[in-house]
Scaffold this motif. Sequence first.
Motif, PDB file in Angstrom:
ATOM      1  N   LYS A 133       0.827  -1.214   0.000  1.00 25.94           N
ATOM      2  CA  LYS A 133       0.000   0.000   0.000  1.00 25.94           C
ATOM      3  C   LYS A 133       0.860   1.264   0.000  1.00 25.94           C
ATOM      4  O   LYS A 133       0.452   2.301  -0.534  1.00 25.94           O
ATOM      5  N   LYS A 134       2.051   1.167   0.602  1.00 24.93           N
ATOM      6  CA  LYS A 134       2.945   2.326   0.681  1.00 24.93           C
ATOM      7  C   LYS A 134       3.997   2.330  -0.424  1.00 24.93           C
ATOM      8  O   LYS A 134       4.813   3.258  -0.504  1.00 24.93           O
ATOM      9  N   GLY A 135       3.994   1.265  -1.260  1.00 19.39           N
ATOM     10  CA  GLY A 135       4.981   1.187  -2.337  1.00 19.39           C
ATOM     11  C   GLY A 135       6.380   0.878  -1.851  1.00 19.39           C
ATOM     12  O   GLY A 135       7.372   1.130  -2.552  1.00 19.39           O
ATOM     13  N   LYS A 136       6.483   0.315  -0.645  1.00 18.42           N
ATOM     14  CA  LYS A 136       7.795  -0.006  -0.078  1.00 18.42           C
ATOM     15  C   LYS A 136       8.293  -1.367  -0.558  1.00 18.42           C
ATOM     16  O   LYS A 136       7.511  -2.211  -0.991  1.00 18.42           O
ATOM     17  N   GLU A 137       9.585  -1.560  -0.451  1.00 17.11           N
ATOM     18  CA  GLU A 137      10.201  -2.830  -0.857  1.00 17.11           C
ATOM     19  C   GLU A 137       9.693  -3.973   0.025  1.00 17.11           C
ATOM     20  O   GLU A 137       9.567  -3.827   1.243  1.00 17.11           O
ATOM     21  N   ILE A 138       9.403  -5.117  -0.599  1.00 19.68           N
ATOM     22  CA  ILE A 138       8.949  -6.305   0.123  1.00 19.68           C
ATOM     23  C   ILE A 138      10.064  -7.344   0.084  1.00 19.68           C
ATOM     24  O   ILE A 138      10.513  -7.751  -0.994  1.00 19.68           O
ATOM     25  N   ASN A 139      10.513  -7.753   1.251  1.00 23.87           N
ATOM     26  CA  ASN A 139      11.565  -8.763   1.344  1.00 23.87           C
ATOM     27  C   ASN A 139      10.959 -10.142   1.591  1.00 23.87           C
ATOM     28  O   ASN A 139      10.128 -10.304   2.487  1.00 23.87           O
ATOM     29  N   ILE A 140      11.379 -11.117   0.790  1.00 22.08           N
ATOM     30  CA  ILE A 140      10.931 -12.494   0.982  1.00 22.08           C
ATOM     31  C   ILE A 140      12.143 -13.394   1.157  1.00 22.08           C
ATOM     32  O   ILE A 140      13.264 -13.010   0.820  1.00 22.08           O
ATOM     33  N   HIS A 141      11.915 -14.590   1.693  1.00 20.68           N
ATOM     34  CA  HIS A 141      13.013 -15.505   1.979  1.00 20.68           C
ATOM     35  C   HIS A 141      13.144 -16.599   0.922  1.00 20.68           C
ATOM     36  O   HIS A 141      12.155 -17.038   0.332  1.00 20.68           O
ATOM     37  N   SER A 142      14.373 -17.007   0.707  1.00 21.03           N
ATOM     38  CA  SER A 142      14.665 -18.190  -0.090  1.00 21.03           C
ATOM     39  C   SER A 142      15.739 -18.970   0.655  1.00 21.03           C
ATOM     40  O   SER A 142      16.641 -18.373   1.259  1.00 21.03           O
ATOM     41  N   TYR A 143      15.631 -20.299   0.646  1.00 22.76           N
ATOM     42  CA  TYR A 143      16.526 -21.132   1.446  1.00 22.76           C
ATOM     43  C   TYR A 143      17.532 -21.883   0.579  1.00 22.76           C
ATOM     44  O   TYR A 143      17.458 -21.851  -0.651  1.00 22.76           O
TER      45      TYR A 143
ATOM     46  N   ILE B  38      14.650 -10.758  -2.747  1.00 26.63           N
ATOM     47  CA  ILE B  38      14.842 -12.069  -2.127  1.00 26.63           C
ATOM     48  C   ILE B  38      16.013 -12.013  -1.151  1.00 26.63           C
ATOM     49  O   ILE B  38      17.110 -11.540  -1.494  1.00 26.63           O
ATOM     50  N   VAL B  39      15.778 -12.468   0.067  1.00 29.22           N
ATOM     51  CA  VAL B  39      16.821 -12.591   1.092  1.00 29.22           C
ATOM     52  C   VAL B  39      17.142 -14.075   1.238  1.00 29.22           C
ATOM     53  O   VAL B  39      16.261 -14.885   1.540  1.00 29.22           O
ATOM     54  N   PHE B  40      18.401 -14.438   1.003  1.00 28.64           N
ATOM     55  CA  PHE B  40      18.790 -15.839   1.073  1.00 28.64           C
ATOM     56  C   PHE B  40      19.138 -16.225   2.510  1.00 28.64           C
ATOM     57  O   PHE B  40      19.887 -15.530   3.196  1.00 28.64           O
ATOM     58  N   ILE B  41      18.552 -17.328   2.963  1.00 26.10           N
ATOM     59  CA  ILE B  41      18.760 -17.828   4.322  1.00 26.10           C
ATOM     60  C   ILE B  41      19.632 -19.078   4.259  1.00 26.10           C
ATOM     61  O   ILE B  41      19.326 -20.021   3.511  1.00 26.10           O
ATOM     62  N   GLU B  42      20.694 -19.096   5.042  1.00 24.23           N
ATOM     63  CA  GLU B  42      21.632 -20.220   5.019  1.00 24.23           C
ATOM     64  C   GLU B  42      21.139 -21.376   5.890  1.00 24.23           C
ATOM     65  O   GLU B  42      21.759 -21.762   6.875  1.00 24.23           O
ATOM     66  N   LYS B  43      19.987 -21.910   5.533  1.00 19.44           N
ATOM     67  CA  LYS B  43      19.451 -23.095   6.195  1.00 19.44           C
ATOM     68  C   LYS B  43      18.502 -23.791   5.237  1.00 19.44           C
ATOM     69  O   LYS B  43      18.092 -23.213   4.228  1.00 19.44           O
TER      70      LYS B  43
END
Length: 217
Positions: free
Chosen positions: A111-121, A181-186
């Motif tokens: 709604k605010k046009g802000k960046e959305i961070n999601i996870h990838s493993y 995309i934020v990469f998670i080391e697990k």
Amino acid sequence: FFQAEDGIRDSSVTGVQTCALPISITLSKFIFLSSLDVYNGIKVKTLLLNSKSNQKKKPEGAKGIAFSLAEELIFYYQNKLNSNFSIIRIPTTYGHDKIPFFIKNFIEKAKKGKEINIHSYQNNLAWINLIHVNDLIDFIELILQNKICGIYNIDGAELLNSETISKLVVRHFSSSSIISIVFIEKKHTQIKINNSHLKKEIGWFPKEKLINTIKNL
């Protein structure tokens, strides 16, 4: 939830506290809402489960261990009271007035046009199991009506991950938000549940879709 001989009653408490039953009540049916987190110690890319599964539990983390211990108390009371108990292992629930926190976060940012961070493993996308509260209530009603019991694994039968959900949100709100995309080391396990035999057995199959709930917000 429990059904006593003098009618249907319900309990709103959750977790281990749900097991604190009055032993003086003669129960004809008791339903404990557990969690798919009892499997979260199984480290495979994809865990395939039938709705009535003999898959051995392997809980990990506070939530998974708590629900696993609660289930053991259920088994104890089942033997002690000689009653028909059912355990329903469910994922995160949602509904018109109850949206999971991470989806709320996506919506607020969109709604605010802000960046959305999601996870990838390391081995997977961030797969997510959900079930709409209406589908869960329908299932509970049907197992009571059909007088069946056992251990059930159910979900909303949607293949969802954080990327598809964030794209649904951005598209619905016509947002300019960028998805990063934020990469998670697990490692992360995708749980797939085959609900199909329940449609034949009791006529249940989930009807609700997450996108429809988002559209109605």
